[in-house]
Design a protein around this motif. Structure first.
Motif, PDB file in Angstrom:
ATOM      1  N   VAL A  97       0.844  -1.199   0.000  1.00 45.98           N
ATOM      2  CA  VAL A  97       0.000   0.000   0.000  1.00 45.98           C
ATOM      3  C   VAL A  97       0.878   1.247   0.000  1.00 45.98           C
ATOM      4  O   VAL A  97       0.583   2.232  -0.686  1.00 45.98           O
ATOM      5  CB  VAL A  97      -0.980  -0.008   1.198  1.00 45.98           C
ATOM      6  CG1 VAL A  97      -1.659   1.340   1.357  1.00 45.98           C
ATOM      7  CG2 VAL A  97      -2.007  -1.112   1.036  1.00 45.98           C
ATOM      8  N   SER A  98       1.984   1.213   0.748  1.00 47.53           N
ATOM      9  CA  SER A  98       2.862   2.391   0.825  1.00 47.53           C
ATOM     10  C   SER A  98       3.498   2.722  -0.519  1.00 47.53           C
ATOM     11  O   SER A  98       3.745   3.890  -0.816  1.00 47.53           O
ATOM     12  CB  SER A  98       3.930   2.207   1.899  1.00 47.53           C
ATOM     13  OG  SER A  98       4.911   1.265   1.486  1.00 47.53           O
ATOM     14  N   MET A  99       3.758   1.699  -1.328  1.00 49.21           N
ATOM     15  CA  MET A  99       4.322   1.970  -2.664  1.00 49.21           C
ATOM     16  C   MET A  99       3.332   2.753  -3.522  1.00 49.21           C
ATOM     17  O   MET A  99       3.705   3.740  -4.174  1.00 49.21           O
ATOM     18  CB  MET A  99       4.715   0.656  -3.352  1.00 49.21           C
ATOM     19  CG  MET A  99       5.966   0.029  -2.759  1.00 49.21           C
ATOM     20  SD  MET A  99       6.518  -1.406  -3.700  1.00 49.21           S
ATOM     21  CE  MET A  99       5.500  -2.686  -2.988  1.00 49.21           C
ATOM     22  N   ALA A 100       2.087   2.335  -3.513  1.00 49.93           N
ATOM     23  CA  ALA A 100       1.058   3.062  -4.268  1.00 49.93           C
ATOM     24  C   ALA A 100       0.856   4.448  -3.675  1.00 49.93           C
ATOM     25  O   ALA A 100       0.716   5.438  -4.405  1.00 49.93           O
ATOM     26  CB  ALA A 100      -0.255   2.274  -4.252  1.00 49.93           C
ATOM     27  N   GLU A 101       0.865   4.505  -2.361  1.00 50.98           N
ATOM     28  CA  GLU A 101       0.662   5.775  -1.658  1.00 50.98           C
ATOM     29  C   GLU A 101       1.712   6.812  -2.047  1.00 50.98           C
ATOM     30  O   GLU A 101       1.373   7.947  -2.403  1.00 50.98           O
ATOM     31  CB  GLU A 101       0.718   5.507  -0.148  1.00 50.98           C
ATOM     32  CG  GLU A 101       0.707   6.725   0.723  1.00 50.98           C
ATOM     33  CD  GLU A 101       1.124   6.408   2.149  1.00 50.98           C
ATOM     34  OE1 GLU A 101       1.438   7.370   2.871  1.00 50.98           O
ATOM     35  OE2 GLU A 101       1.154   5.224   2.538  1.00 50.98           O
ATOM     36  N   VAL A 102       2.974   6.450  -2.016  1.00 44.76           N
ATOM     37  CA  VAL A 102       4.034   7.422  -2.307  1.00 44.76           C
ATOM     38  C   VAL A 102       4.030   7.802  -3.785  1.00 44.76           C
ATOM     39  O   VAL A 102       4.313   8.957  -4.138  1.00 44.76           O
ATOM     40  CB  VAL A 102       5.422   6.919  -1.837  1.00 44.76           C
ATOM     41  CG1 VAL A 102       5.990   5.850  -2.747  1.00 44.76           C
ATOM     42  CG2 VAL A 102       6.393   8.083  -1.689  1.00 44.76           C
ATOM     43  N   PHE A 103       3.679   6.871  -4.673  1.00 50.33           N
ATOM     44  CA  PHE A 103       3.572   7.194  -6.099  1.00 50.33           C
ATOM     45  C   PHE A 103       2.494   8.255  -6.328  1.00 50.33           C
ATOM     46  O   PHE A 103       2.723   9.257  -7.006  1.00 50.33           O
ATOM     47  CB  PHE A 103       3.265   5.920  -6.902  1.00 50.33           C
ATOM     48  CG  PHE A 103       3.102   6.167  -8.368  1.00 50.33           C
ATOM     49  CD1 PHE A 103       4.214   6.352  -9.178  1.00 50.33           C
ATOM     50  CD2 PHE A 103       1.843   6.233  -8.942  1.00 50.33           C
ATOM     51  CE1 PHE A 103       4.073   6.593 -10.535  1.00 50.33           C
ATOM     52  CE2 PHE A 103       1.683   6.468 -10.290  1.00 50.33           C
ATOM     53  CZ  PHE A 103       2.806   6.649 -11.100  1.00 50.33           C
ATOM     54  N   ILE A 104       1.341   8.040  -5.760  1.00 48.41           N
ATOM     55  CA  ILE A 104       0.229   8.985  -5.906  1.00 48.41           C
ATOM     56  C   ILE A 104       0.582  10.328  -5.273  1.00 48.41           C
ATOM     57  O   ILE A 104       0.317  11.392  -5.826  1.00 48.41           O
ATOM     58  CB  ILE A 104      -1.060   8.397  -5.301  1.00 48.41           C
ATOM     59  CG1 ILE A 104      -1.521   7.204  -6.146  1.00 48.41           C
ATOM     60  CG2 ILE A 104      -2.166   9.440  -5.210  1.00 48.41           C
ATOM     61  CD1 ILE A 104      -2.619   6.382  -5.501  1.00 48.41           C
ATOM     62  N   TYR A 105       1.204  10.274  -4.094  1.00 50.55           N
ATOM     63  CA  TYR A 105       1.608  11.502  -3.398  1.00 50.55           C
ATOM     64  C   TYR A 105       2.540  12.346  -4.262  1.00 50.55           C
ATOM     65  O   TYR A 105       2.349  13.556  -4.406  1.00 50.55           O
ATOM     66  CB  TYR A 105       2.295  11.136  -2.080  1.00 50.55           C
ATOM     67  CG  TYR A 105       3.002  12.290  -1.420  1.00 50.55           C
ATOM     68  CD1 TYR A 105       2.278  13.301  -0.797  1.00 50.55           C
ATOM     69  CD2 TYR A 105       4.390  12.384  -1.428  1.00 50.55           C
ATOM     70  CE1 TYR A 105       2.919  14.372  -0.188  1.00 50.55           C
ATOM     71  CE2 TYR A 105       5.039  13.443  -0.831  1.00 50.55           C
ATOM     72  CZ  TYR A 105       4.298  14.437  -0.215  1.00 50.55           C
ATOM     73  OH  TYR A 105       4.941  15.482   0.380  1.00 50.55           O
ATOM     74  N   LEU A 106       3.540  11.706  -4.844  1.00 53.52           N
ATOM     75  CA  LEU A 106       4.500  12.451  -5.662  1.00 53.52           C
ATOM     76  C   LEU A 106       3.850  13.037  -6.906  1.00 53.52           C
ATOM     77  O   LEU A 106       4.202  14.151  -7.335  1.00 53.52           O
ATOM     78  CB  LEU A 106       5.695  11.560  -6.036  1.00 53.52           C
ATOM     79  CG  LEU A 106       6.603  11.200  -4.851  1.00 53.52           C
ATOM     80  CD1 LEU A 106       7.641  10.171  -5.271  1.00 53.52           C
ATOM     81  CD2 LEU A 106       7.257  12.442  -4.271  1.00 53.52           C
ATOM     82  N   MET A 107       2.900  12.319  -7.498  1.00 54.61           N
ATOM     83  CA  MET A 107       2.179  12.868  -8.656  1.00 54.61           C
ATOM     84  C   MET A 107       1.419  14.132  -8.266  1.00 54.61           C
ATOM     85  O   MET A 107       1.495  15.149  -8.965  1.00 54.61           O
ATOM     86  CB  MET A 107       1.197  11.830  -9.220  1.00 54.61           C
ATOM     87  CG  MET A 107       1.863  10.727  -9.986  1.00 54.61           C
ATOM     88  SD  MET A 107       0.748   9.524 -10.774  1.00 54.61           S
ATOM     89  CE  MET A 107      -0.869   9.970 -10.320  1.00 54.61           C
ATOM     90  N   GLY A 108       0.694  14.087  -7.160  1.00 48.15           N
ATOM     91  CA  GLY A 108      -0.087  15.243  -6.720  1.00 48.15           C
ATOM     92  C   GLY A 108       0.788  16.410  -6.328  1.00 48.15           C
ATOM     93  O   GLY A 108       0.516  17.563  -6.688  1.00 48.15           O
ATOM     94  N   LEU A 109       1.841  16.129  -5.590  1.00 51.41           N
ATOM     95  CA  LEU A 109       2.743  17.189  -5.151  1.00 51.41           C
ATOM     96  C   LEU A 109       3.417  17.858  -6.354  1.00 51.41           C
ATOM     97  O   LEU A 109       3.542  19.083  -6.398  1.00 51.41           O
ATOM     98  CB  LEU A 109       3.791  16.630  -4.194  1.00 51.41           C
ATOM     99  CG  LEU A 109       4.668  17.643  -3.489  1.00 51.41           C
ATOM    100  CD1 LEU A 109       3.829  18.587  -2.630  1.00 51.41           C
ATOM    101  CD2 LEU A 109       5.704  16.943  -2.629  1.00 51.41           C
ATOM    102  N   THR A 110       3.803  17.070  -7.334  1.00 50.02           N
ATOM    103  CA  THR A 110       4.423  17.619  -8.539  1.00 50.02           C
ATOM    104  C   THR A 110       3.468  18.562  -9.265  1.00 50.02           C
ATOM    105  O   THR A 110       3.868  19.657  -9.691  1.00 50.02           O
ATOM    106  CB  THR A 110       4.865  16.478  -9.480  1.00 50.02           C
ATOM    107  OG1 THR A 110       5.818  15.673  -8.790  1.00 50.02           O
ATOM    108  CG2 THR A 110       5.473  17.019 -10.755  1.00 50.02           C
TER     109      THR A 110
END
Length: 170
Positions: free
Chosen positions: A37-50
């Protein structure tokens, strides 16, 4: 512009919901699931933050980020409530020292340990009842249906050892 705002909201909604689930899985000892879950979480987080950092000149994007975050907290908590992972322990105190309530709870396959105690106004029956968290409201309603004035405290146990129900609960 509207599509950018909606994208940021949806991304943060997904990110924070996954964050909530990851924390829940970690606390419940489901570390492998939490890792995925954390792998998906950090991927999504970085997309939004970018998206937001690339468009800092538009404050509406920052507002969308904040709104999505808040919405994610709400949705994540709703998901956690629906999953209701784990167990709950009820400590129940009733005025009636008749053991019939224990029998009724045991007939519904709840683990019940009971003893008599002294209360302010006399003898009380005290019970410790173990149940799956998803059955918490059903158990509470059942107890209050039998003993409407019951004093109930519930909490989540963190470890189990022994007891005839432990094999059946896992």
């Amino acid at each position: 512009m509207l599509s950018m705002i909606l994208t940021i909201i949806v991304i943060n909604l997904a990110y924070v919901s996954l964050f909530t689930l990851r924390v829940l899985f970690t606390f419940k000892g489901l570390r492998v699931i939490a890792s995925f879950v954390s792998m998906a979480e950090v991927f999504i987080y970085l997309m939004g933050l970018t998206l937001v950092l690339d468009n800092l000149d538009k404050p509406i994007n920052i507002a969308a980020y904040c709104f999505g975050w808040g919405l994610g907290v709400y949705v994540g908590s709703r998901i956690e409530k629906k999953l209701a992972l784990g167990y709950t322990v009820f400590e129940v105190v009733v005025n009636d020292t008749d053991m019939d309530i224990c029998r009724q709870l045991r007939e519904k396959n709840y683990g019940v340990t009971s003893w008599f105690a002294d209360g302010k106004d006399g003898k009380r029956l005290v019970m410790k009842v173990l149940a799956k968290r998803k059955d918490e409201q059903k158990l509470r309603n059942m107890i209050l249906g039998i003993a409407p004035k019951a004093f109930i405290i519930s909490y989540e146990p963190t470890t189990f050892n022994g007891g005839f129900l432990v094999k059946n609960l896992r």
